[in-house]
Design a protein around this motif. Sequence first.
Motif, PDB file in Angstrom:
ATOM      1  N   GLU A 692      62.309 -72.480  29.665  1.00 40.91           N
ATOM      2  CA  GLU A 692      61.470 -73.458  29.326  1.00 40.91           C
ATOM      3  C   GLU A 692      60.105 -73.538  29.953  1.00 40.91           C
ATOM      4  O   GLU A 692      60.007 -73.311  31.014  1.00 40.91           O
ATOM      5  CB  GLU A 692      61.933 -74.865  29.189  1.00 40.91           C
ATOM      6  N   THR A 693      59.118 -74.266  29.764  1.00 41.13           N
ATOM      7  CA  THR A 693      58.154 -73.970  30.585  1.00 41.13           C
ATOM      8  C   THR A 693      57.109 -76.026  30.467  1.00 41.13           C
ATOM      9  O   THR A 693      56.936 -76.339  29.802  1.00 41.13           O
ATOM     10  CB  THR A 693      56.567 -73.468  29.946  1.00 41.13           C
ATOM     11  N   GLN A 694      56.890 -76.183  31.962  1.00 40.92           N
ATOM     12  CA  GLN A 694      56.804 -76.984  32.265  1.00 40.92           C
ATOM     13  C   GLN A 694      55.115 -77.177  33.233  1.00 40.92           C
ATOM     14  O   GLN A 694      55.750 -77.403  34.283  1.00 40.92           O
ATOM     15  CB  GLN A 694      58.121 -77.719  33.053  1.00 40.92           C
ATOM     16  N   GLU A 695      54.355 -77.831  32.232  1.00 32.04           N
ATOM     17  CA  GLU A 695      52.748 -77.070  33.167  1.00 32.04           C
ATOM     18  C   GLU A 695      52.986 -76.536  33.945  1.00 32.04           C
ATOM     19  O   GLU A 695      52.260 -75.328  33.093  1.00 32.04           O
ATOM     20  CB  GLU A 695      53.413 -79.351  34.167  1.00 32.04           C
ATOM     21  N   ASP A 696      53.056 -76.138  34.890  1.00 30.24           N
ATOM     22  CA  ASP A 696      52.395 -74.918  35.016  1.00 30.24           C
ATOM     23  C   ASP A 696      53.973 -74.083  36.263  1.00 30.24           C
ATOM     24  O   ASP A 696      53.510 -73.160  36.794  1.00 30.24           O
ATOM     25  CB  ASP A 696      51.480 -74.775  37.041  1.00 30.24           C
ATOM     26  N   TYR A 697      54.712 -74.713  35.422  1.00 28.99           N
ATOM     27  CA  TYR A 697      55.866 -74.281  36.150  1.00 28.99           C
ATOM     28  C   TYR A 697      57.270 -73.683  34.753  1.00 28.99           C
ATOM     29  O   TYR A 697      57.082 -74.534  34.275  1.00 28.99           O
ATOM     30  CB  TYR A 697      57.296 -74.914  36.554  1.00 28.99           C
ATOM     31  N   CYS A 698      57.512 -72.576  35.387  1.00 32.60           N
ATOM     32  CA  CYS A 698      58.957 -72.248  33.943  1.00 32.60           C
ATOM     33  C   CYS A 698      60.031 -72.384  34.688  1.00 32.60           C
ATOM     34  O   CYS A 698      60.299 -71.872  35.700  1.00 32.60           O
ATOM     35  CB  CYS A 698      58.165 -70.460  34.099  1.00 32.60           C
ATOM     36  N   VAL A 699      61.388 -72.407  33.416  1.00 31.15           N
ATOM     37  CA  VAL A 699      62.941 -72.798  34.019  1.00 31.15           C
ATOM     38  C   VAL A 699      63.874 -71.809  32.885  1.00 31.15           C
ATOM     39  O   VAL A 699      63.669 -71.930  31.806  1.00 31.15           O
ATOM     40  CB  VAL A 699      62.992 -74.146  33.744  1.00 31.15           C
ATOM     41  N   VAL A 700      63.906 -70.656  33.488  1.00 29.32           N
ATOM     42  CA  VAL A 700      64.746 -69.951  32.656  1.00 29.32           C
ATOM     43  C   VAL A 700      66.031 -69.731  32.875  1.00 29.32           C
ATOM     44  O   VAL A 700      66.509 -69.896  34.120  1.00 29.32           O
ATOM     45  CB  VAL A 700      64.311 -68.565  33.010  1.00 29.32           C
ATOM     46  N   THR A 701      67.332 -70.001  31.775  1.00 31.23           N
ATOM     47  CA  THR A 701      68.208 -69.824  31.833  1.00 31.23           C
ATOM     48  C   THR A 701      68.989 -69.035  31.386  1.00 31.23           C
ATOM     49  O   THR A 701      68.878 -68.332  29.942  1.00 31.23           O
ATOM     50  CB  THR A 701      68.782 -71.449  31.454  1.00 31.23           C
ATOM     51  N   SER A 702      69.451 -68.503  31.974  1.00 36.57           N
ATOM     52  CA  SER A 702      70.945 -67.457  32.411  1.00 36.57           C
ATOM     53  C   SER A 702      71.656 -67.448  32.377  1.00 36.57           C
ATOM     54  O   SER A 702      72.249 -68.089  33.302  1.00 36.57           O
ATOM     55  CB  SER A 702      69.469 -65.886  32.519  1.00 36.57           C
ATOM     56  N   GLU A 703      73.049 -66.500  31.882  1.00 35.88           N
ATOM     57  CA  GLU A 703      74.227 -65.945  32.147  1.00 35.88           C
ATOM     58  C   GLU A 703      74.745 -64.835  32.724  1.00 35.88           C
ATOM     59  O   GLU A 703      74.209 -64.125  31.665  1.00 35.88           O
ATOM     60  CB  GLU A 703      75.313 -66.148  30.877  1.00 35.88           C
ATOM     61  N   VAL A 704      74.878 -64.517  33.961  1.00 34.65           N
ATOM     62  CA  VAL A 704      74.758 -63.317  35.156  1.00 34.65           C
ATOM     63  C   VAL A 704      75.842 -63.347  35.462  1.00 34.65           C
ATOM     64  O   VAL A 704      76.554 -64.404  35.623  1.00 34.65           O
ATOM     65  CB  VAL A 704      73.577 -63.332  35.583  1.00 34.65           C
TER      66      VAL A 704
END
Length: 756
Positions: A692-704
């Motif tokens: 997900e991209t929020q303005e100038d930040y990105c949020v990456v969700t993953s399963e590790v």
Amino acid sequence: MSLNMLMPRVGRGVAAALRTPTLRSAFVQPRSTPLTAALMSKRWESAAAAVAQPTPEDSQRLNSLRNIGISAHIDSGKTTVTERILYYTGRIKEIHEVRGKDNVGATMDWMDLEREKGITIQSAATYAQWGGTNLNIIDTPGHVDFTIEVERALRVLDGAVLVLCSVSGVQSQTITVDRQMRRYNVPRISFINKMDRAGANPSRIIDQIRHKLKIPAAALQVPIGSEDAFEGVIDVLANRAVYNRGARGEDIVYGEVPAHMVETVNAAREELIATLAEVDDEIGELFIEEKVPTEQQIRAAVRRATIARKFTPVLMGSAIKDKGVQQLLDAVISYLPNPTEITNTMLDIDNGEKVLEVIPHSNQPFVGLAFKLEEGKYGQLTYIRVYQGRLEKGQFAYHVKTGKKIKIARLVRMHSNSMEDVDSVGAGEICALFGIDCASGDTFTDGTINCSMSTMFVPDSVISLSLTPKDKNAPNFSKALNRFQREDPTFRVHVDSESKQTIISGMGELHLDIYVERMRREYNVDCITGKPQVAFRETATSKSKFAYTHKKQTGGSGQYGRVVGYIEPIDSAQHAELPHEFVNNVVGGNIPTQFLPACEKGYMDGLKEGFMVGHPIVGVRMVLEDGQAHMVDSSELAFRLATFNAFREAFKASGPRILEPVMLVEVSAPVEFQGNVLGSLNKRKGMIVDTETQEDYCVVTSEVPLNNMFGYSTELRSATQGKGEFSMEYKRHSPVLHSVQEELIKEHQAKLAEKK
């Protein structure tokens, strides 16, 4: 009616008299006839109904009482919000920041470690007063490693404030907190904090609450400006602007709605009414009839829907800029429930654990739950929520689990790490006691009833460390570990049976690091830690039959036991509370009844330590179908060993797999580093779930896999020039790759060979 049930209703003087055999028999004998039993039941019900009514003073006290928690994802501003609440309610005279330049730190973060790291580690309780209403407040940690602190706080609270960042919105730990609120049926108000931050977007956060948390939500306020231009809010219901003025925002100034925002406010009001119409019958009828509800009707509907957990009102502000907190306090009093509006239950131990409803009045028999333990300078401090009755200094309380009688020598109310002595506390209050020997989750009563409150959910640990004191004669080593275990149910200690090492287990690296550091600071015990160990599990993947005979003859009576049956996999996620099962289908007495418990014990022995890498076995059902016993040589030991060895052989033939804990990892970083973040997660065999991209930040969700996450914080800082941050929480156990399984088995066999 049992004597225990009768005693609290007839008064303490009569209760004492009833303990004499003559009078007791006089009361008990009439139960022998159905008619007298029915008459007594009716009298009991009418007496209980009469006593259930609170006194006018107690009713007024309960109506003006709120027990609330402040919960959120890490770094959303919970402690900052709590600091402002304490300032505006007059509990503190000065505001200090979490990472302040004055080296004082926020009031609720009283531990040195909390102030150094800028995070909340332990939940802290306080009390305050706002507009004639008493508030019991618990500030909880946001870091997933300390999730038990949130768990036990929400277990005893009546309502909560869910704080969300205006930019990051709903994050991984927000979802965890939401799940905990649902587990304990806690109504919540949502507060969008950090409205002054670049990229603030409250409408997007409200959409996330609706879709990610699956709860209807609507704004009660509209922001006036945003980011650096954030000035205040408009109260949608009162249709007026609200500004914070003064050095610390303590002065509230009301004004007209700016002309350019009239349409926005009207749209927000219509959206609020439409959302309420879906969850509240009264507003729904008015909506269908196309009638406009009044302000009072809307406020009443917001309160009903919030308490029923069908809706969450959304407010907004900036705690760091001293804006919007007073309106949040008003909303807490207006929309969150008092103790009489929440249904709590307890189990009647004398009546087959029948579920009884707690009557939250002070004229009832005392029932309280110890929900948190803390080691203070005066000894163990036990936090208690009084659910029913009154607790007074000098009275006696009974520990339900042990039956011990305890005198209440000192009773205090907590304000962070300071305290105030009180003589008594009524139903619905939170207090603390000294010198009580108990565990977290224990119930106390006044001895007239034998009931127990349900305990809280405690998650399994996911990581372990070996721990060795540098000074082998350190006298405080065991003392510290025992104390930490009593305080924190997710912190576990055991001694490895083969290596004789002390192993500590917890919810994450930070969780264990904090305890190791606390041992050094609080007990002067320096420790050496071993390599982190992941909590692997073993499981079967296919059905496997067994027919095993245990036979041993050593002179005299021997050992003989034969067991026949099969094992099969079960879904451990669906059987989370008991991820294994033993089924006895033996008929005809082929295995004598007295040996069946020994068979189950043999099965349990096999589960404790797996046969591939020595970790516990889960997700397996053992079905015992047949067997054979010897008249002389059969014994409990023989059948226990027979079942253990049968399970071992069947498990090896069932296509066994090793399971590893998989973590839900959420990484946020500037957009220009998105490629680096994705690359670092792929390198650690992470499966990307969402970006997900929020303005100038990105949020990456993953399963590790957790086994691949060690040292990730250093790598992330390097890959994002120190601008990235991540959080992770336990998701599930999943099978490892076959190549990894072979490596783990080889490592385990090598360790066993070294010990020989």
